[in-house]
Enzyme design. Structure first.
Site, PDB file in Angstrom:
ATOM      1  N   ARG A  13      36.802  22.434  68.814  1.00  0.00           N
ATOM      2  CA  ARG A  13      35.869  23.504  68.423  1.00  0.00           C
ATOM      3  C   ARG A  13      36.582  24.520  67.531  1.00  0.00           C
ATOM      4  NH1 ARG A  13      31.343  26.856  69.851  1.00  0.00           N
ATOM      5  NH2 ARG A  13      31.952  28.965  70.484  1.00  0.00           N
ATOM      6  N   HIS A  47      28.262  32.740  68.601  1.00  0.00           N
ATOM      7  CA  HIS A  47      28.844  34.013  69.020  1.00  0.00           C
ATOM      8  C   HIS A  47      27.835  35.135  68.813  1.00  0.00           C
ATOM      9  CE1 HIS A  47      33.206  32.458  68.280  1.00  0.00           C
ATOM     10  NE2 HIS A  47      32.768  32.154  69.487  1.00  0.00           N
ATOM     11  N   LYS A  50      25.865  30.162  75.726  1.00  0.00           N
ATOM     12  CA  LYS A  50      26.127  31.213  76.697  1.00  0.00           C
ATOM     13  C   LYS A  50      24.947  32.172  76.763  1.00  0.00           C
ATOM     14  CE  LYS A  50      31.194  31.367  76.713  1.00  0.00           C
ATOM     15  NZ  LYS A  50      32.381  32.212  76.490  1.00  0.00           N
ATOM     16  N   TYR A  64      38.473  34.396  67.211  1.00  0.00           N
ATOM     17  CA  TYR A  64      38.471  32.964  67.489  1.00  0.00           C
ATOM     18  C   TYR A  64      39.153  32.185  66.378  1.00  0.00           C
ATOM     19  CZ  TYR A  64      36.377  28.696  69.410  1.00  0.00           C
ATOM     20  OH  TYR A  64      36.164  27.467  69.982  1.00  0.00           O
ATOM     21  N   ARG A  78      30.660  23.976  72.241  1.00  0.00           N
ATOM     22  CA  ARG A  78      31.444  24.141  73.459  1.00  0.00           C
ATOM     23  C   ARG A  78      31.284  22.849  74.261  1.00  0.00           C
ATOM     24  NH1 ARG A  78      28.471  29.015  72.913  1.00  0.00           N
ATOM     25  NH2 ARG A  78      29.797  30.859  72.600  1.00  0.00           N
ATOM     26  N   HIS A  90      38.306  22.534  73.428  1.00  0.00           N
ATOM     27  CA  HIS A  90      38.402  23.812  72.727  1.00  0.00           C
ATOM     28  C   HIS A  90      39.200  23.674  71.433  1.00  0.00           C
ATOM     29  CE1 HIS A  90      38.383  28.133  72.199  1.00  0.00           C
ATOM     30  NE2 HIS A  90      39.689  28.121  72.048  1.00  0.00           N
TER      31      HIS A  90
END
Length: 305
Positions: A252, A275, A179, A284, A155, A249
């Site tokens: 990625r 994830h 995250k 995704y 990211r 993005h």
């Protein structure tokens, strides 16, 4: 703020000044806020209300405004942006005790249409990452950043959050804080490791302080920020003659898609992307059922009986 019309409500002018001075928003962003809120002001004027009397504005006013926007066939993304502008404005007033309740409370954005992100093909990636540039510190940094995002699927926040100690070029790995403050180890391709090393040798040219530990630096020797990173990729795309705007993005997403196209399994890609749920990885990478079944049939021993 000479570009703002003088007859705008005082509260709106104060809000825009706050965004400009304290938040440091760009001129384009300031204009977008001003345009959205001016439109709401014109709507309020029809019912003899104004942003300069915010205590008189109630939730039904906002709902009526939304209904009018729907009648104009405004796109869901544009409507969401206008509601975001209103939320920011009324939060600003609430913090300054200009109002006691937020009329936007409980109003949700319309559900957005899910768009499949653009994916670069292999030729486009090669054109991007092999574009001929002068070997200046800035160019070495820019190409290293692009190579890292595509090569490791980070990211943009993860790439920009890297510190010097997080990058092990000898072992060809980076330690990423993703995250939810979850840490993971991500491998580097040989090409990415070399590009990072080339940049690292010129990092001092950005004149960082002795305390600055950020791996990627901006022109002032501070940590590179997201806005600068976006501009970097747009410039590289232009140099590579890609006829579309390139975002972090996109790189990625391209990383994940190319891995899956080459036969990587979903769990591996899930781990690389960071994830927590494999369903996120499936969304995704816009896998369809046929692709998933193909991977299953090739990999699962019971599927071959």
């Amino acid at each position: 703020m000479s570009w703002i019309e003088e007859n705008l409500p005082h509260n709106l002018q104060v809000f825009i000044a706050y965004l400009e001075v304290e938040k440091g928003y760009s001129l384009a962003t300031l204009r977008a806020y001003a345009t959205d809120l001016k439109e709401f002001e014109l709507f309020l004027n029809k019912v003899k209300k104004s942003l300069d009397s915010p205590e008189k504005i109630v939730k039904p006013d906002v709902l009526s405004f939304i209904q009018e926007l729907y009648a104009k066939n405004l796109s869901k993304s544009s409507l969401a942006r206008k509601l975001s502008s209103l939320r920011s404005f009324f939060r600003f007033l609430l913090k300054r005790k200009k109002i006691e309740t937020n009329p936007l409370l409980g109003i949700k954005n319309p559900k957005q249409e899910k768009k499949i992100p653009r994916v670069l093909n292999v030729d486009q990636v090669i054109n991007l990452l092999e574009v001929e540039l002068e070997p200046s510190p800035k160019n070495l940094r820019d190409i290293a950043l692009a190579e890292l995002i595509y090569g490791s699927g980070l990211r943009i926040s993860e790439a920009l959050g890297l510190n010097l100690e997080d990058v092990d070029l000898g072992q060809r790995v980076v330690i990423v804080l993703g995250k939810g403050q979850k840490e993971r180890m991500v491998p580097l391709s040989k090409k990415a490791a070399q590009r990072l090393l080339n940049y690292l040798r010129q990092r001092e040219a950005f004149n960082p302080s002795l305390r600055e530990q950020a791996f990627f630096l901006g022109i002032r020797g501070k940590r590179l920020n997201r806005r600068q990173a976006n501009r970097i990729l747009l410039r590289l795309a232009k140099e590579a003659r890609l006829n579309f705007n390139l975002s972090p993005h996109t790189l990625r997403h391209t990383f994940a898609t190319h891995l899956l196209q080459a036969g990587a399994d979903l769990r591996t890609v899930q781990e690389l992307l960071g994830h927590s749920r494999i369903s996120t990885t499936q969304r995704y990478t816009h896998l369809n059922l046929e692709t998933i079944m193909q991977i299953y049939d090739q990999a699962h021993p019971r599927a071959k009986e």
